[in-house]
Each structure stands twice: as C-alpha cells, then as structure tokens.
Scaffold this active site. Structure first.
Site, short mmCIF file in Angstrom:
data_model
loop_
_atom_site.label_atom_id
_atom_site.label_comp_id
_atom_site.label_asym_id
_atom_site.label_seq_id
_atom_site.Cartn_x
_atom_site.Cartn_y
_atom_site.Cartn_z
N TYR A 142 -15.42 -36.88 -100.52
CA TYR A 142 -14.74 -36.44 -101.74
C TYR A 142 -14.84 -37.49 -102.84
CZ TYR A 142 -12.69 -32.50 -99.15
OH TYR A 142 -12.50 -31.37 -98.40
N LYS A 191 -17.50 -36.29 -86.07
CA LYS A 191 -18.70 -35.51 -85.76
C LYS A 191 -19.76 -36.52 -85.36
CE LYS A 191 -21.14 -31.69 -85.65
NZ LYS A 191 -20.93 -30.66 -84.62
N ASP A 251 -5.26 -27.31 -93.22
CA ASP A 251 -5.03 -25.91 -93.61
C ASP A 251 -4.97 -25.02 -92.37
OD1 ASP A 251 -5.12 -26.57 -96.34
OD2 ASP A 251 -6.23 -24.74 -96.83
C1 IPM Z 1 -5.43 -30.67 -100.62
C2 IPM Z 1 -6.28 -29.93 -101.61
C3 IPM Z 1 -7.03 -30.95 -102.44
C4 IPM Z 1 -7.84 -31.80 -101.50
C5 IPM Z 1 -7.89 -30.38 -103.57
C6 IPM Z 1 -7.09 -29.50 -104.49
C7 IPM Z 1 -8.63 -31.43 -104.33
O1 IPM Z 1 -7.12 -29.06 -100.98
O2 IPM Z 1 -4.55 -31.45 -101.04
O3 IPM Z 1 -5.62 -30.47 -99.44
O4 IPM Z 1 -8.92 -31.41 -101.09
O5 IPM Z 1 -7.36 -32.86 -101.13
MG MG Z 2 -6.71 -28.83 -98.93
#
Ligand code: IPM
Ligand code: MG
Length: 356
Positions: A142, A191, A251
């Site tokens: 990221y 991984k 998630d």
């Molecule tokens: C999270 C979100 C963020 C991330 C995005 C909105 C940049 O998905 O906080 O999990 O990937 O960290």
């Molecule tokens: Mg997220």
C-alpha cells in the site's frame, strides 16, 4: 483527567457514527470525572470538497497536537473518479503515515446475542471466537513504489511490496506482547511459498518470538488462513500479518461475527497517541438515513480509552453497556432479526447511553 481528541468525521455515515461515539465519551467523562475536549478536522472527500486535497496540513497538525484521534470513514462514489493522489483514501493512508501508526489492532469476536447473525453454520460458531488481527499499517504494497510503464505486452501498471527487517520486527513485537496478555498463541500469516517479503517476514517473526516467554508462533499461508477463518474461527487468537493481507482478512473476520458494523480498530505507533476507527467504510447509501450501526465507532472510543489513555475501567464500562444493549434485544438494521424493532443510529446510541 483532561484529554484532547481530534475528530475526523469524514464522509458518508462518518459524521453520524462519530457523533454517537462522542456522546458516549461525554457520558463516560461525566460518570468518571474526565474532561474530553473535541476538535474537528477535515479528511477524505469532505476535505477535498472544502480544500481540494484529502488531507489538509491543518488536519495533520491538529492530529499531531491531540492526545488521540477518532475517525469515522472516508470515501464515496462522488470522489471515485478523481486522480489517485487526491482520492479520499489517500487522506486515510496519509494520516496513518504522518502519525507513524504502524500497528493496526482489529479485534473480532462473536457476541452470543448475535451468533445467529453469523453467516457460518451454528455448529461452526458454537465455541465462539475472539481473535485479534495485528495488521502492519504503514508499509508493504500500500506504500510501495507504483506506477505505469511500457511492459512486455504494452502499457502496464505495477505496485511493489517491500518490507524492512525493522518494520517486521516492530509489528512482531506488538503481536508477541499482545499474545502474552492473551493465550500466548500467535499465527503469523504470509505467502512464503511465493513471496520473498514473506520469507523475510517468517524469519524475523520467529526470531522476535524467541524474546517472548510463553509465546508460540505458527506460520499459516494467507490462502489457507482465509479458508480456516470460515471453517474453524475458534482456532485463532492473535494473528499478525502484512498491510494488505490484514486488510483483507480483517474484513473476512468481521463478516463472520455477523456484521461489519460491530468492529472497532486501533492504530498505534510508538507513543500513546493513536487513531481509532470502525473497520467498516463510509456506506454512502446509508448516509443521512439513520440506518447505520454506531457500535463499531463507540467501541473504537472504548479502545481509545484503553490503549491511549490507560482508562481500562471506563473502556470496560462502554463495552459492558454495548453487550447489555445487545442482550436486551436492541438492534440496528444490520443485526436485527424478524423479531426485533429496528433502531436508528440515534436510538441505538441512546440505548447504550442509558446502560452506562
Ligand atoms: C481499511 C480500509 C483502508 C485500508 C482503505 C480505505 C484505504 O480498507 O481501513 O481497512 O485499506 O486500509
Ligand atoms: Mg479494509
């Protein structure tokens, strides 16, 4: 005690859920004799509309001058077509980096009152689960080098994953200390059958683990972890992983608790100042409808009290009030069954306030 809290309400349902958490913190302040001073700053789409950028310098300065930050959510379809460097999400990644918040703690547990909301079969969640994802937050793909270029097959795009020994060591330490206060069992997710960063990750995590008495580390490949989370979530306690894997797995973990609307998170660096936010997004379609669940943000406020302000009894008090509200049948839209009256965000907040 007195604390200065920066509020980044952001977009979509952000303002409503942050207002809920503020109401709860104020009630805690009155009950326990603390004073919380709140100052609002702009971030995300809200900041883009007002200033042209997703993270104005004033917001960074305000957050760095605060004792901690409470964030709602950022993003929405309105800003989806903007260039990458001025998208709302850039504001969130930017504030994490500016505050040096390399640790992201994402607890996921199933509340007995909501077990039937889990998409998993009853026999799979009958033992309950209570896990903690420790996600590295300011490194990896990221934040790596990215761009567009001419490749073998014509124009292409690339993103790079890089991790330094130092970045892996410091997040591993966080996971090991967390595990010492829990069951002592850490699963490190990578991984390593494919990625070089993962092979370094493994080496360093195991080396760090040796410094921690009573902690054992096992490695699990990320694809297998994704499976195991829906097959037998009770096997997990602390998971430690990279920025991207942690984003995805958290998630998934939230979904099996029954609703993503329930899960708080803490982002921390070396000091006590942190940023606290629900793990869900800005849910633009629910903005202004009152149909959102304030619990993830209220519980994020509780995490702030616990991790940044060392106010454990106050945090317990919020968590107990949430649990009691759920046990007594209070439900927002996302967690309601046919037998429940659906509460609005404000009504759920009031139900929790009444139980503090
Ligand atoms: C999270 C979100 C963020 C991330 C995005 C909105 C940049 O998905 O906080 O999990 O990937 O960290
Ligand atoms: Mg997220």
């Amino acid at each position: 005690m007195e604390f200065n809290i920066a509020l980044l309400k952001g977009d979509g349902i952000g303002p409503e859920i942050v207002d809920s958490a503020v109401a709860v913190l104020e009630k805690i302040g009155t009950k326990f004799g603390h004073s919380f001073r709140f100052t609002e700053y702009k971030i995300g789409g809200d900041a883009i509309d007002a200033t042209g950028v997703p993270l104005p310098q004033e917001t960074v300065d305000g957050c760095l001058a605060s004792d901690s930050v409470l964030l709602g959510a950022v993003g929405g379809p309105k800003w989806d077509t903007l260039p990458a460097n001025i998208r709302p999400e850039k504001g969130l990644l930017g504030i994490r980096a500016a505050m040096g918040l390399y640790t992201n703690l994402r607890p996921a547990k199933i509340y007995p009152a909501l077990a039937d909301k889990s998409p998993l079969r009853a026999d799979m969640v009958k033992n309950g689960f209570d896990l903690l994802i420790v996600r590295e937050l300011t490194g990896g793909i990221y934040f790596g080098d990215r761009g567009r270029r001419e490749g073998k097959y014509g124009p292409e795009a690339y993103d790079t994953e890089a991790y330094s020994v130092m970045e892996i060591e410091r997040i591993a330490r966080v996971a090991m200390s967390a595990a010492q206060k829990r069951s002592g069992k850490v699963i490190s997710v990578d991984k390593a059958n494919v990625l070089e960063t993962s092979r370094l990750w493994r080496e360093v995590v195991h080396r760090v683990a040796e410094e921690y008495e009573g902690v054992t580390v096992e490695d699990m490949l990320v694809d297998n972890t994704a499976q195991q989370l829906v097959r037998n979530p009770s096997q997990f306690d602390v998971l430690v992983t990279t920025n991207m894997f942690g984003d995805i797995l958290s998630d998934e973990a939230s979904q099996i608790t029954g609703s993503i609307g329930m899960l708080p998170s803490a982002s921390l660096g070396d000091g006590t100042r942190g940023m606290y936010e629900p793990i869900h997004g800005s849910a633009p379609k629910y903005a202004g409808t009152g149909r959102c669940n304030p619990i993830a943000t209220i519980l994020s406020g509780a995490m702030m009290l616990r991790y940044s302000f060392d106010l454990a009894a106050e945090a317990d008090c919020i968590e107990a009030a949430v649990e009691r509200a759920l046990n007594e049948g209070c439900r927002t839209n996302d967690i309601a069954g046919p037998e429940h009256r659906v509460l609005t965000c404000t009504e759920m907040t009031q139900a929790i306030l009444d139980r503090i």
